[in-house]
Motif scaffolding. Structure first.
Motif, PDB file in Angstrom:
ATOM      1  N   SER B 202       0.926  -1.092   0.010  1.00 55.58           N
ATOM      2  CA  SER B 202       0.186  -0.035   0.074  1.00 55.58           C
ATOM      3  C   SER B 202       0.914   1.434  -0.100  1.00 55.58           C
ATOM      4  O   SER B 202       2.010   1.247   0.317  1.00 55.58           O
ATOM      5  CB  SER B 202      -0.839   0.119   1.088  1.00 55.58           C
ATOM      6  OG  SER B 202      -0.202   0.229   2.312  1.00 55.58           O
ATOM      7  N   GLU B 291     -13.073  10.204  -6.506  1.00 58.95           N
ATOM      8  CA  GLU B 291     -12.404   9.248  -5.782  1.00 58.95           C
ATOM      9  C   GLU B 291     -13.226   7.910  -6.325  1.00 58.95           C
ATOM     10  O   GLU B 291     -14.007   7.847  -6.762  1.00 58.95           O
ATOM     11  CB  GLU B 291     -11.978   9.316  -4.396  1.00 58.95           C
ATOM     12  CG  GLU B 291     -13.507   9.651  -3.742  1.00 58.95           C
ATOM     13  CD  GLU B 291     -13.238   9.784  -2.421  1.00 58.95           C
ATOM     14  OE1 GLU B 291     -12.099  10.397  -1.812  1.00 58.95           O
ATOM     15  OE2 GLU B 291     -14.069   9.604  -1.312  1.00 58.95           O
ATOM     16  N   CYS B 295     -12.225   3.167  -2.650  1.00 63.53           N
ATOM     17  CA  CYS B 295     -11.080   3.666  -1.802  1.00 63.53           C
ATOM     18  C   CYS B 295     -11.667   5.094  -1.550  1.00 63.53           C
ATOM     19  O   CYS B 295     -11.069   5.998  -1.825  1.00 63.53           O
ATOM     20  CB  CYS B 295      -9.889   3.672  -2.253  1.00 63.53           C
ATOM     21  SG  CYS B 295      -8.463   4.263  -1.317  1.00 63.53           S
ATOM     22  N   THR B 297     -12.234   7.919   0.486  1.00 67.75           N
ATOM     23  CA  THR B 297     -11.927   8.745   1.637  1.00 67.75           C
ATOM     24  C   THR B 297     -12.723   9.994   2.029  1.00 67.75           C
ATOM     25  O   THR B 297     -13.581   9.926   2.957  1.00 67.75           O
ATOM     26  CB  THR B 297     -10.526   9.275   1.539  1.00 67.75           C
ATOM     27  OG1 THR B 297      -9.638   8.249   0.585  1.00 67.75           O
ATOM     28  CG2 THR B 297      -9.799   9.675   2.559  1.00 67.75           C
ATOM     29  N   LEU B 322      -9.314   6.241   5.971  1.00 71.79           N
ATOM     30  CA  LEU B 322      -9.937   4.791   6.096  1.00 71.79           C
ATOM     31  C   LEU B 322      -9.054   4.343   7.061  1.00 71.79           C
ATOM     32  O   LEU B 322      -9.184   2.881   7.306  1.00 71.79           O
ATOM     33  CB  LEU B 322      -9.898   4.208   4.787  1.00 71.79           C
ATOM     34  CG  LEU B 322     -10.925   5.060   3.787  1.00 71.79           C
ATOM     35  CD1 LEU B 322     -10.808   4.554   2.427  1.00 71.79           C
ATOM     36  CD2 LEU B 322     -12.343   4.650   4.210  1.00 71.79           C
ATOM     37  N   PRO B 328      -6.074  -0.835   0.450  1.00 70.91           N
ATOM     38  CA  PRO B 328      -7.140  -0.898  -0.372  1.00 70.91           C
ATOM     39  C   PRO B 328      -7.252  -1.909  -1.234  1.00 70.91           C
ATOM     40  O   PRO B 328      -6.111  -2.526  -1.605  1.00 70.91           O
ATOM     41  CB  PRO B 328      -6.677   0.396  -1.185  1.00 70.91           C
ATOM     42  CG  PRO B 328      -5.678   1.257  -0.456  1.00 70.91           C
ATOM     43  CD  PRO B 328      -4.837   0.123   0.266  1.00 70.91           C
ATOM     44  N   ARG B 337      -5.138   4.625  -4.612  1.00 72.23           N
ATOM     45  CA  ARG B 337      -5.093   3.895  -3.645  1.00 72.23           C
ATOM     46  C   ARG B 337      -4.394   4.511  -2.368  1.00 72.23           C
ATOM     47  O   ARG B 337      -3.259   3.785  -1.940  1.00 72.23           O
ATOM     48  CB  ARG B 337      -4.752   2.407  -3.866  1.00 72.23           C
ATOM     49  CG  ARG B 337      -5.252   1.644  -5.161  1.00 72.23           C
ATOM     50  CD  ARG B 337      -4.526   0.310  -5.483  1.00 72.23           C
ATOM     51  NE  ARG B 337      -4.807  -0.685  -4.439  1.00 72.23           N
ATOM     52  CZ  ARG B 337      -3.695  -1.154  -3.721  1.00 72.23           C
ATOM     53  NH1 ARG B 337      -2.380  -0.755  -4.036  1.00 72.23           N
ATOM     54  NH2 ARG B 337      -3.956  -2.241  -2.914  1.00 72.23           N
ATOM     55  N   TYR B 338      -5.128   5.092  -1.527  1.00 74.86           N
ATOM     56  CA  TYR B 338      -4.338   5.643  -0.452  1.00 74.86           C
ATOM     57  C   TYR B 338      -5.395   6.102   0.799  1.00 74.86           C
ATOM     58  O   TYR B 338      -6.548   6.402   0.253  1.00 74.86           O
ATOM     59  CB  TYR B 338      -3.722   7.335  -1.178  1.00 74.86           C
ATOM     60  CG  TYR B 338      -2.974   7.894   0.280  1.00 74.86           C
ATOM     61  CD1 TYR B 338      -2.006   7.224   1.027  1.00 74.86           C
ATOM     62  CD2 TYR B 338      -3.502   9.076   0.577  1.00 74.86           C
ATOM     63  CE1 TYR B 338      -1.240   7.843   2.092  1.00 74.86           C
ATOM     64  CE2 TYR B 338      -2.774   9.757   1.985  1.00 74.86           C
ATOM     65  CZ  TYR B 338      -1.568   9.030   2.327  1.00 74.86           C
ATOM     66  OH  TYR B 338      -0.911   9.554   3.374  1.00 74.86           O
ATOM     67  N   HIS B 339      -4.871   5.716   1.893  1.00 72.71           N
ATOM     68  CA  HIS B 339      -6.058   5.663   2.893  1.00 72.71           C
ATOM     69  C   HIS B 339      -6.525   6.753   3.457  1.00 72.71           C
ATOM     70  O   HIS B 339      -7.537   7.187   3.998  1.00 72.71           O
ATOM     71  CB  HIS B 339      -5.574   4.915   4.104  1.00 72.71           C
ATOM     72  CG  HIS B 339      -4.256   5.607   5.001  1.00 72.71           C
ATOM     73  ND1 HIS B 339      -2.877   5.573   4.388  1.00 72.71           N
ATOM     74  CD2 HIS B 339      -4.233   6.554   5.933  1.00 72.71           C
ATOM     75  CE1 HIS B 339      -2.281   6.323   5.300  1.00 72.71           C
ATOM     76  NE2 HIS B 339      -2.915   6.891   6.160  1.00 72.71           N
ATOM     77  N   LEU B 434     -15.628  -2.045  -1.959  1.00 68.42           N
ATOM     78  CA  LEU B 434     -15.102  -1.609  -0.640  1.00 68.42           C
ATOM     79  C   LEU B 434     -15.588  -2.653   0.500  1.00 68.42           C
ATOM     80  O   LEU B 434     -16.738  -2.568   0.860  1.00 68.42           O
ATOM     81  CB  LEU B 434     -15.571  -0.144  -0.289  1.00 68.42           C
ATOM     82  CG  LEU B 434     -14.895   0.476   1.344  1.00 68.42           C
ATOM     83  CD1 LEU B 434     -13.501   0.623   1.188  1.00 68.42           C
ATOM     84  CD2 LEU B 434     -15.734   1.423   1.907  1.00 68.42           C
TER      85      LEU B 434
END
Lengths: 458, 458
Positions: B202, B291, B295, B297, B322, B328, B337-339, B434
């Motif tokens: 990730s 987004e 994912c 956010t 997240l 993700p 793909r970033y939290h 998700l």
């Protein structure tokens, strides 16, 4: 802050193509009987409006507005002043590159693909067939067909098909179909596969397949499209040189040296012909087509009549040829793996208007890597051959202490050719030699055809 | 013939970046003790000149000439009027796209990479470390380091490393080094591999590795570089929106809708911030970060304090998250793909200045394919999310019969993402959901941190 990109004033965009046939004499294409062919013989293969362009001797041909409109999606292309490369080489030369990599397909190829799709559409054609080497041409024609609502079938030389799987995806993304050549879809392809099931393929074979697929469509709504070699293709590409000339005028300079890599000859001719026109009219300029040492048509092969394709479907063309049955060594610049060369480029070499050079694969990638690390753009393997010559000329200018102006064609980007870069970076890219017996074999093949005249236009 | 590309007059090129911190209030980053951190705490990670930019509240920051010089290799980027797409959709809307794909690295990322390489070089740094998701950022930093003679080590999220092998080659071509993350080169990487040897990786994990590699270099000559999220990164990207605004002015229009895909937030913010500035000052404009539904956010996650990386090396940032340990689902838009999300973008959402939307993967590729077949350019998977929203807004304008002006960011090309297109064309690209328990898990993770204030700048 020095200017790095010279943009063309939009009023200066070419409204006409330059047709060099107004300024040079050419040996005519010959039919199977050894006599010059008439336009009607090409009618099953090409639409008549393009055949008329192929034989026209009008110096300037209007670019239809619909083509100018599609061109405007990426043209005029920028002229790059390669300041960082100049500094890295410590050369007094000014290096300019015409950046054709900015087209949607990533090369100069759409300049003629768009035109050919347009003229076929106008003529009522529904589907185009073609061959592709490195995949640049097949991508360009798929893109262009999507602009005019035509179907597109592409026969791709197997070695490139295998080395560059994403080229096929790119064609599909634009709605084209892509087949590895030789394929079992045509007589020509099946014949080759029978002789040599593991053949890497060649442009000559792929041309045979595409031509056969076009002429054998009984609805009459399919034609063939060629991405290089022919006169009308060279002419469509002259937008490159016409723009570059204006851009250099804006800079207040005229080139001492004009360089393009040459496989079939189209990106070279596209840049060079407007300058060749000046040279024919007395201007001094060194015009250099650069080919790979492993497929040295202009620098090694005889000027002769030969077929443009492997199976001998095409007319005999007067050109430097390694023999239409020559399968070039598997170098990574797929677009330069062709046994012949555009008759226009050959005639200019015969007349001494162009001075061909060859470079080897390692030299080419070395120059490409240096270019990427200075100017940022990762160039196509074909383009790297031009860049290798640019480096040589820039170093020569340094030795001579001359502030020469070098113009070269950046014919395409290498985003889909990174496999070869990976090999090169790993030290695994091998030099490829031309097999010694090729020229003898070629002589035997070519001896069966008439000899072209050595014509002098000046 | 309608104009398809709007070029910026060269006098209008931005000489300053716009810093939105002059116009909005922000929750400060917090240290391990829960107290706002001082600049000196970031000194082992970033050079002080960039830390100063990170906390500056000056509205306009001069772009050093050396950075403007490198920008001029491809900037100003063209603004595309997507006439063909408008026609295909039958919309009265005017669709404009800011084409950031024309940079050497193929995306907007060099806008900040060049700036960061420059400031690190000025500060005496010899090597940069970084993470990359889809590979766009790692390529951009490798290119930028080659321009300033810095070394570059890139930790690339494993799933993208495997899906896009040529991204690594591209980084190497520019002289960068690329490692699959999690790697065994760092404590953070080894810890993850021990827990889950088959992890797809990730961005959070890769950030941990790159930060660790920077701060653990005992020579003190290595720093870390982040391609998104941080304030100075958003600011460097504002050249996009500043140029676009001038280009639309040349066209005599102002956008009704401004759209960018958002992963970490940088391409969105780069386009949107100059328009957010206008909105803060009373102008009406709908600003939409888009987004992936897998994912989500901004559209689903809580506004909270959380770490920017997996291992918790970074300060706590006030953002929609997240949970920093969220891995993700493996969608193809690796850059999304970033939290978390850039705190600036989150603050603008909290304040109602931006209105986030999400689209799913199939919608995104459907829009991307339509775009390729109309406008020619094959766009990055990330960009396709913005295009899906463009199509929705254009269809809405059609329903409402309104001649809206839609502006979106074409953040990158897809020449190195064709594997995903191939899947999509084969009907094998699956929708990614998700996982239901993600939000609950995130709540548990986030409950341990302080709550940010809900600040209102207006």
């Amino acid at each position: 802050m020095q200017k790095r990109r010279i943009r063309l004033h939009s009023d200066d965009r070419p409204k006409q193509w330059y047709n060099v046939l107004a300024d040079i004499k050419m040996n005519p294409p010959l039919g199977p009987d050894g006599k010059p062919i008439g336009p009607e013989m090409l009618a099953p293969v090409f639409p008549m409006n393009l055949i008329e362009q192929e034989v026209s001797t009008e110096r300037w041909i209007d670019i239809p507005e619909a083509i100018q409109d599609v061109y405007s999606m990426w043209r005029a292309t920028p002229l790059i002043r390669a300041i960082n490369l100049e500094r890295a080489l410590g050369t007094p030369a000014k290096i300019y590159l015409k950046d054709e990599s900015v087209s949607p397909a990533g090369s100069h190829k759409p300049n003629t693909a768009v035109a050919q799709a347009y003229y076929n559409k106008e003529f009522g054609i529904k589907r185009l067939t073609t061959e592709t080497g490195a995949g640049q041409w097949g991508s360009a024609l798929s893109f262009s067909c999507s602009q005019f609502g035509l179907e597109c079938d592409v026969y791709m030389v197997r070695i490139s098909f295998d080395q560059k799987p994403y080229r096929k995806t790119l064609m599909r993304t634009w709605g084209g179909n892509c087949f590895a050549s030789p394929s079992d879809r045509t007589k020509a392809g099946r014949a080759v596969l029978e002789r040599d099931p593991n053949t890497p393929g060649s442009l000559g074979i792929a041309i045979s397949e595409a031509v056969e697929a076009a002429v054998s469509d009984e609805t009459g709504q399919t034609r063939y499209s060629l991405g290089s070699v022919l006169n009308h293709v060279m002419m469509h590409q002259t937008v490159i040189g016409l723009e570059a000339k204006k851009q250099l005028e804006q800079e207040g300079v005229y080139p001492d040296v004009v360089i393009g890599c040459a496989g079939g000859g189209s990106n070279f001719a596209g840049l060079a012909l407007p300058f060749a026109h000046d040279k024919i009219n007395g201007k001094e300029v060194d015009i250099i087509p650069v080919e790979p040492a492993a497929c040295p048509t202009l620098t090694k092969a005889a000027f002769s009549y030969d077929h443009g394709d492997e199976a001998g479907y095409t007319p005999l063309l007067a050109m430097h040829s390694l023999g239409h049955n020559f399968v070039p060594p598997p170098i990574h610049a797929g677009g330069l793996r062709y046994h012949g060369m555009a008759p226009i480029v050959c005639q200019l070499v015969v007349e001494g208007i162009c001075r061909p050079e060859s470079v080897n694969q390692i030299e080419a990638y070395t120059a490409g890597l240096q270019f990427a690390r200075t100017e940022g753009i990762v160039t196509a393997p074909e383009t790297n051959h031009a860049l290798a010559q640019v480096v040589k000329e820039a170093n020569k200018a340094k030795e001579e202490g001359k502030e020469k102006v070098i113009l070269a064609n950046l014919s395409g980007h290498g985003m889909l050719d990174l496999g070869a870069y990976e090999k090169f970076l790993d030290g695994k890219l091998e030099e490829v030699e031309l097999p010694a017996e090729v020229l003898e074999r070629a002589a035997a093949v070519l001896s069966q055809y008439p000899k072209p005249e050595i014509l002098k236009s000046r």
